[in-house]
Design an enzyme around this catalytic site. Sequence first.
Site, PDB file in Angstrom:
ATOM      1  N   LYS A 177       0.841  -1.202   0.000  1.00  0.00           N
ATOM      2  CA  LYS A 177       0.000   0.000   0.000  1.00  0.00           C
ATOM      3  C   LYS A 177       0.876   1.252   0.000  1.00  0.00           C
ATOM      4  O   LYS A 177       1.483   1.599   1.002  1.00  0.00           O
ATOM      5  CB  LYS A 177      -0.908   0.049   1.224  1.00  0.00           C
ATOM      6  CG  LYS A 177      -2.005   1.097   1.013  1.00  0.00           C
ATOM      7  CD  LYS A 177      -2.655   1.570   2.286  1.00  0.00           C
ATOM      8  CE  LYS A 177      -2.058   2.832   2.835  1.00  0.00           C
ATOM      9  NZ  LYS A 177      -2.088   4.015   1.971  1.00  0.00           N
ATOM     10  N   GLU A 184      -1.614   7.278  -0.190  1.00  0.00           N
ATOM     11  CA  GLU A 184      -2.729   7.681  -1.064  1.00  0.00           C
ATOM     12  C   GLU A 184      -2.416   8.975  -1.815  1.00  0.00           C
ATOM     13  O   GLU A 184      -3.053   9.293  -2.812  1.00  0.00           O
ATOM     14  CB  GLU A 184      -4.025   7.823  -0.257  1.00  0.00           C
ATOM     15  CG  GLU A 184      -3.989   8.800   0.913  1.00  0.00           C
ATOM     16  CD  GLU A 184      -3.428   8.192   2.210  1.00  0.00           C
ATOM     17  OE1 GLU A 184      -2.552   7.310   2.133  1.00  0.00           O
ATOM     18  OE2 GLU A 184      -3.865   8.621   3.298  1.00  0.00           O
ATOM     19  N   GLY A 242       6.688   5.310   8.108  1.00  0.00           N
ATOM     20  CA  GLY A 242       5.796   6.467   8.190  1.00  0.00           C
ATOM     21  C   GLY A 242       5.938   7.150   9.524  1.00  0.00           C
ATOM     22  O   GLY A 242       6.979   7.045  10.175  1.00  0.00           O
ATOM     23  N   GLY A 243       4.887   7.829   9.933  1.00  0.00           N
ATOM     24  CA  GLY A 243       4.951   8.640  11.141  1.00  0.00           C
ATOM     25  C   GLY A 243       4.792   7.822  12.418  1.00  0.00           C
ATOM     26  O   GLY A 243       4.310   6.690  12.409  1.00  0.00           O
ATOM     27  N   ILE A 244       5.189   8.428  13.519  1.00  0.00           N
ATOM     28  CA  ILE A 244       5.248   7.741  14.803  1.00  0.00           C
ATOM     29  C   ILE A 244       3.834   7.384  15.322  1.00  0.00           C
ATOM     30  O   ILE A 244       3.617   6.297  15.861  1.00  0.00           O
ATOM     31  CB  ILE A 244       6.034   8.628  15.798  1.00  0.00           C
ATOM     32  CG1 ILE A 244       6.713   7.807  16.870  1.00  0.00           C
ATOM     33  CG2 ILE A 244       5.183   9.684  16.424  1.00  0.00           C
ATOM     34  CD1 ILE A 244       7.786   8.618  17.618  1.00  0.00           C
ATOM     35  N   THR A 289       1.149   6.805  13.526  1.00  0.00           N
ATOM     36  CA  THR A 289       0.654   5.684  12.721  1.00  0.00           C
ATOM     37  C   THR A 289       1.342   4.391  13.161  1.00  0.00           C
ATOM     38  O   THR A 289       0.706   3.334  13.246  1.00  0.00           O
ATOM     39  CB  THR A 289       0.920   5.931  11.221  1.00  0.00           C
ATOM     40  OG1 THR A 289       0.570   7.271  10.910  1.00  0.00           O
ATOM     41  CG2 THR A 289       0.108   4.990  10.367  1.00  0.00           C
ATOM     42  N   GLY A 290       2.624   4.480  13.454  1.00  0.00           N
ATOM     43  CA  GLY A 290       3.370   3.299  13.912  1.00  0.00           C
ATOM     44  C   GLY A 290       2.750   2.703  15.166  1.00  0.00           C
ATOM     45  O   GLY A 290       2.599   1.485  15.290  1.00  0.00           O
ATOM     46  N   GLU A 315       9.043  16.390  14.850  1.00  0.00           N
ATOM     47  CA  GLU A 315       9.437  16.266  13.455  1.00  0.00           C
ATOM     48  C   GLU A 315       8.555  17.168  12.594  1.00  0.00           C
ATOM     49  O   GLU A 315       7.336  17.019  12.578  1.00  0.00           O
ATOM     50  CB  GLU A 315       9.277  14.814  13.012  1.00  0.00           C
ATOM     51  CG  GLU A 315       9.769  14.575  11.613  1.00  0.00           C
ATOM     52  CD  GLU A 315       9.574  13.141  11.181  1.00  0.00           C
ATOM     53  OE1 GLU A 315       8.468  12.604  11.390  1.00  0.00           O
ATOM     54  OE2 GLU A 315      10.508  12.553  10.623  1.00  0.00           O
TER      55      GLU A 315
HETATM   56  P1  NAD Z   1       1.906   8.483   7.705  1.00  0.00           P
HETATM   57  O1  NAD Z   1       2.295   7.704   8.895  1.00  0.00           O
HETATM   58  O2  NAD Z   1       0.765   9.425   7.801  1.00  0.00           O
HETATM   59  O3  NAD Z   1       1.534   7.527   6.497  1.00  0.00           O
HETATM   60  C1  NAD Z   1       2.401   6.507   6.044  1.00  0.00           C
HETATM   61  C2  NAD Z   1       1.576   5.409   5.396  1.00  0.00           C
HETATM   62  O4  NAD Z   1       0.760   4.806   6.400  1.00  0.00           O
HETATM   63  C3  NAD Z   1       0.624   5.885   4.311  1.00  0.00           C
HETATM   64  O5  NAD Z   1       0.578   4.907   3.291  1.00  0.00           O
HETATM   65  C4  NAD Z   1      -0.701   5.966   5.037  1.00  0.00           C
HETATM   66  O6  NAD Z   1      -1.805   5.808   4.190  1.00  0.00           O
HETATM   67  C5  NAD Z   1      -0.589   4.790   5.981  1.00  0.00           C
HETATM   68  N1  NAD Z   1      -1.439   4.888   7.183  1.00  0.00           N
HETATM   69  C6  NAD Z   1      -1.934   6.011   7.775  1.00  0.00           C
HETATM   70  N2  NAD Z   1      -2.679   5.683   8.850  1.00  0.00           N
HETATM   71  C7  NAD Z   1      -2.661   4.330   8.950  1.00  0.00           C
HETATM   72  C8  NAD Z   1      -3.227   3.395   9.854  1.00  0.00           C
HETATM   73  N3  NAD Z   1      -3.970   3.794  10.882  1.00  0.00           N
HETATM   74  N4  NAD Z   1      -2.990   2.086   9.677  1.00  0.00           N
HETATM   75  C9  NAD Z   1      -2.217   1.665   8.646  1.00  0.00           C
HETATM   76  N5  NAD Z   1      -1.657   2.499   7.736  1.00  0.00           N
HETATM   77  C10 NAD Z   1      -1.867   3.825   7.888  1.00  0.00           C
HETATM   78  O7  NAD Z   1       3.216   9.220   7.228  1.00  0.00           O
HETATM   79  P2  NAD Z   1       3.387  10.204   5.981  1.00  0.00           P
HETATM   80  O8  NAD Z   1       2.817  11.518   6.380  1.00  0.00           O
HETATM   81  O9  NAD Z   1       2.910   9.563   4.721  1.00  0.00           O
HETATM   82  O10 NAD Z   1       4.982  10.254   5.886  1.00  0.00           O
HETATM   83  C11 NAD Z   1       5.766  11.038   6.726  1.00  0.00           C
HETATM   84  C12 NAD Z   1       6.337  10.239   7.878  1.00  0.00           C
HETATM   85  O11 NAD Z   1       7.045   9.098   7.426  1.00  0.00           O
HETATM   86  C13 NAD Z   1       7.333  11.037   8.658  1.00  0.00           C
HETATM   87  O12 NAD Z   1       7.075  10.936  10.039  1.00  0.00           O
HETATM   88  C14 NAD Z   1       8.666  10.392   8.328  1.00  0.00           C
HETATM   89  O13 NAD Z   1       9.641  10.529   9.303  1.00  0.00           O
HETATM   90  C15 NAD Z   1       8.299   8.987   8.116  1.00  0.00           C
HETATM   91  N6  NAD Z   1       9.314   8.305   7.310  1.00  0.00           N
HETATM   92  C16 NAD Z   1      10.194   7.443   7.923  1.00  0.00           C
HETATM   93  C17 NAD Z   1      11.189   6.814   7.192  1.00  0.00           C
HETATM   94  C18 NAD Z   1      12.177   5.868   7.846  1.00  0.00           C
HETATM   95  O14 NAD Z   1      12.826   5.129   7.154  1.00  0.00           O
HETATM   96  N7  NAD Z   1      12.323   5.867   9.140  1.00  0.00           N
HETATM   97  C19 NAD Z   1      11.284   7.035   5.819  1.00  0.00           C
HETATM   98  C20 NAD Z   1      10.388   7.914   5.222  1.00  0.00           C
HETATM   99  C21 NAD Z   1       9.400   8.540   5.990  1.00  0.00           C
END
Ligand code: NAD
Length: 490
Positions: free
Chosen positions: A174, A177, A227-229, A231-232, A384
């Site tokens: 995925k 979006e 992705g973001g913390i 969401t993690g 961040e």
């Molecule tokens: P995000 O966490 O909002 O989204 C990342 C992905 O997760 C997207 O595909 C999104 O649709 C999906 N997502 C959102 N909510 C979800 C949920 N509840 N369950 C499952 N999936 C969900 O992050 P973003 O705004 O797209 O990207 C920016 C963030 O990504 C920043 O915090 C950045 O530091 C992080 N990032 C980390 C690395 C790394 O290697 N550590 C690399 C690139 C980006």
Amino acid sequence: MMKLRMYINGEWVDAKSGKTREIVNPANGEVIALSAEGDVDDARQAVQCAREAFDSGIWSELPAAERARYLFAIADKLEQRAEEISRLETLDNGKPLRETAFDVADAAACFRYYAGLATKPDGQTYPVADPVQAMVVREPVGVCGLIVPWNYPLLMGVWKIAPALAAGNTFVFKPSEVTPVTAIKLFEIIEEVGIPKGVANLVLGPGATVGHELAESHLVDKISFTGGIATGRSIMKAAAGNIKKISLELGGKSPNIVFADADFNTAVDYALFGIFANQGQVCSAGSRLLLQDSIHDRFVEKLVERAQKIVVGPGSDPDTEMGPLVSQAHLEKVLHYIELGKAEGARLVCGGNRISANGLGNGYFVEPTIFTETTPSMRIVQEEIFGPVLAVQRFRDEEEAIRLANDTVYGLAGGVFTQDGAKAMRVIRKLRAGITWINCYHPTYNEAPWGGYKQSGIGRGLGTYGYEEYTEVKQINIQLQVQPSGWFRN
Ligand code: NAD
């Protein structure tokens, strides 16, 4: 206008609901594509197909050398279509063409790296006390849910897809979006090289529904997320239901430490590169610059002088050095942090504004921005921002530099500039971070593990460590003298 569809069980499909989403060029706000907007049902179908494909053994039982051949073929096709894919990535994400060209080349290299690794030795044997041959073998984890953000749309996907495939897993991918375009190109290639149906699946749609379903489904064995913390955290909870294996690559607020004895011009140069490459939308960005007292003012002066000369414009213009932010929503978030920095009492010494001159008004452009006179508790120092906003911190000595450097919840990356080799090594060893640099910032390699300490994540991507995350370890004990145990008398 491009129409973007999902790829499930070897078929290109619309969302079951028929819903679509407009995909926007961040350089001018124009709609460039209509993407299928999947939902939970679409994700479930994709997971079911990946499950059946895994359980059939069609991929996991293929000899590793054959899996490797598919990966090499994908790499070749990525290279053949590099110009087209780089152009589309710039159109969708906004970053300059020279960056997307690098991303596509790196994606091809990543497929080749894991194609090579698939056939390398992967087990151990143990000289145990009994006449038993004890050994371990590595096997694929099963069905993997792979979720990535928008900052390196193609490359973040490939960092997961290549090792997952090499190790014999099936997967559902995925993308964000906001940036689904190059995922379509990758899956066209996956189809062309003939990866069996159901092994590689692409779902499009929001994280809260489609992404959440991948994290929650009991048919998924592993979730790998970047992705973001916040969401993690949500993914960890959703993954708890069937105790999924999880790999999380989350954000950072990484310190870049410059001592007075550093090579001045090199340190200035990497300080700029560390924060303004990809508009600061890099998880490992050097978003906190720690300067030793005695060089602070001279360093900031030179940094501002160079930051003001950065050429900001559409990524498609070859002269552009910094493009737009990825979306209107992200632009607003970054501008909000700039206002917050001012309100918190930091000193704005460079930039700070949205750019609308020179026809950039419809895009999401922000000036390279630098704050000095910050304090460690400010939100612009702790959180961040993920944009072209640098927070400068001041330190007296080595001990204070280390203390400030480690003073956030993150632990992804960090850099040190000094010509004293022993000091550089001392400081790096004290940094609580997974990716570090001495006298440079940002170079990263497919061969080396990528990931963070503390709240920057769990596990590592890339390299052999990244490969292991897509495998289970099985111990096998073979009796060498076949006879009963004799434990029970009768
Ligand atoms: P995000 O966490 O909002 O989204 C990342 C992905 O997760 C997207 O595909 C999104 O649709 C999906 N997502 C959102 N909510 C979800 C949920 N509840 N369950 C499952 N999936 C969900 O992050 P973003 O705004 O797209 O990207 C920016 C963030 O990504 C920043 O915090 C950045 O530091 C992080 N990032 C980390 C690395 C790394 O290697 N550590 C690399 C690139 C980006």
